[in-house]
Design a protein around this motif. Structure first.
Motif, PDB file in Angstrom:
ATOM      1  N   GLU A 157      45.448  38.773  31.172  1.00 36.97           N
ATOM      2  CA  GLU A 157      44.153  39.038  32.188  1.00 36.97           C
ATOM      3  C   GLU A 157      43.467  37.677  32.089  1.00 36.97           C
ATOM      4  OE1 GLU A 157      43.694  41.966  33.870  1.00 36.97           O
ATOM      5  OE2 GLU A 157      45.709  42.550  33.068  1.00 36.97           O
ATOM      6  N   LEU A 192      39.680  36.643  38.957  1.00 35.91           N
ATOM      7  CA  LEU A 192      40.582  37.507  39.548  1.00 35.91           C
ATOM      8  C   LEU A 192      41.747  36.820  39.786  1.00 35.91           C
ATOM      9  CD1 LEU A 192      38.483  39.348  42.330  1.00 35.91           C
ATOM     10  CD2 LEU A 192      39.434  40.350  40.319  1.00 35.91           C
ATOM     11  N   ARG A 193      43.124  37.451  39.736  1.00 33.94           N
ATOM     12  CA  ARG A 193      44.503  37.058  39.927  1.00 33.94           C
ATOM     13  C   ARG A 193      44.881  37.229  41.238  1.00 33.94           C
ATOM     14  NH1 ARG A 193      49.422  36.720  35.815  1.00 33.94           N
ATOM     15  NH2 ARG A 193      51.027  35.431  37.053  1.00 33.94           N
ATOM     16  N   ARG A 194      44.954  36.270  42.013  1.00 38.25           N
ATOM     17  CA  ARG A 194      45.437  36.323  43.515  1.00 38.25           C
ATOM     18  C   ARG A 194      46.754  35.697  43.563  1.00 38.25           C
ATOM     19  NH1 ARG A 194      39.483  36.032  46.096  1.00 38.25           N
ATOM     20  NH2 ARG A 194      38.796  38.149  45.437  1.00 38.25           N
ATOM     21  N   GLN A 224      33.393  29.894  45.539  1.00 36.59           N
ATOM     22  CA  GLN A 224      34.809  30.343  44.719  1.00 36.59           C
ATOM     23  C   GLN A 224      35.633  29.072  44.351  1.00 36.59           C
ATOM     24  OE1 GLN A 224      36.643  33.525  46.718  1.00 36.59           O
ATOM     25  NE2 GLN A 224      35.658  35.116  45.942  1.00 36.59           N
ATOM     26  N   SER A 270      39.264  28.043  41.985  1.00 33.48           N
ATOM     27  CA  SER A 270      40.611  28.557  41.650  1.00 33.48           C
ATOM     28  C   SER A 270      41.427  27.477  40.606  1.00 33.48           C
ATOM     29  CB  SER A 270      41.384  29.048  42.724  1.00 33.48           C
ATOM     30  OG  SER A 270      41.650  28.200  43.350  1.00 33.48           O
ATOM     31  N   VAL A 322      44.194  31.688  39.855  1.00 34.97           N
ATOM     32  CA  VAL A 322      42.986  32.653  39.157  1.00 34.97           C
ATOM     33  C   VAL A 322      41.734  32.306  39.999  1.00 34.97           C
ATOM     34  CG1 VAL A 322      41.587  33.259  37.524  1.00 34.97           C
ATOM     35  CG2 VAL A 322      43.908  32.925  37.002  1.00 34.97           C
ATOM     36  N   ASP A 342      34.677  33.854  40.829  1.00 31.66           N
ATOM     37  CA  ASP A 342      33.461  34.064  41.648  1.00 31.66           C
ATOM     38  C   ASP A 342      32.337  33.058  41.118  1.00 31.66           C
ATOM     39  OD1 ASP A 342      31.523  34.725  43.167  1.00 31.66           O
ATOM     40  OD2 ASP A 342      31.803  36.936  42.617  1.00 31.66           O
ATOM     41  N   ARG A 359      33.164  36.614  37.004  1.00 36.47           N
ATOM     42  CA  ARG A 359      34.393  37.576  37.358  1.00 36.47           C
ATOM     43  C   ARG A 359      35.428  36.491  37.631  1.00 36.47           C
ATOM     44  NH1 ARG A 359      33.704  40.789  42.924  1.00 36.47           N
ATOM     45  NH2 ARG A 359      35.957  41.186  43.272  1.00 36.47           N
TER      46      ARG A 359
END
Length: 122
Positions: free
Chosen positions: A33, A111-113, A6, A8, A117, A120, A109
């Motif tokens: 998004e 995702l915002r965490r 991963q 980011s 971001v 994957d 994929r």
């Protein structure tokens, strides 16, 4: 044991339609998004991580303006130019659009965490 790599990018770096490189993906925000797609434009292989996201939420190639739907990776509008020429090329653009629909960008994929971001690595 198989692990998924991963990577980011801070959300703040994606403000105002900015796109960033995360590994082999172009990452940005479309309508708020996060998205991650393969980095090479189907037209002349421009690096899409140097592109931008337009008001419609499409990823725009920095070289000749091809537009991609980041939800499925398909080209929705073909290039405006070829090599150093930046203007209308109707027949050629139609052919490139067809290629972009047949060979869409790879969607990953994202995702915002919190304030990042995460992509994957697949």
């Amino acid at each position: 044991m198989t692990s998924s790599a991963q990577s980011s990018v801070p959300v703040a770096e994606l403000a105002g339609g900015a796109v960033r490189r995360v590994g082999d993906s172009a990452v940005g925000l479309s309508r708020g998004e996060p998205f991650a797609v393969s980095r090479r434009c189907r037209h002349q292989l421009a690096d899409l991580s140097a592109g931008s996201v337009d008001a419609d939420g499409c990823l725009v190639c920095p070289w000749h303006g091809s537009r991609y739907d980041v939800r499925d990776g398909r080209m929705v509008d073909g290039p405006r130019g070829f090599l150093a020429f930046h203007g209308p090329t109707p027949g050629y653009s139609g052919l490139v659009r067809l290629l972009g629909r047949v060979l869409p960008l790879r969607v990953r994929r994202a995702l915002r965490r919190g304030d990042v971001v995460v992509v994957d690595g697949g």
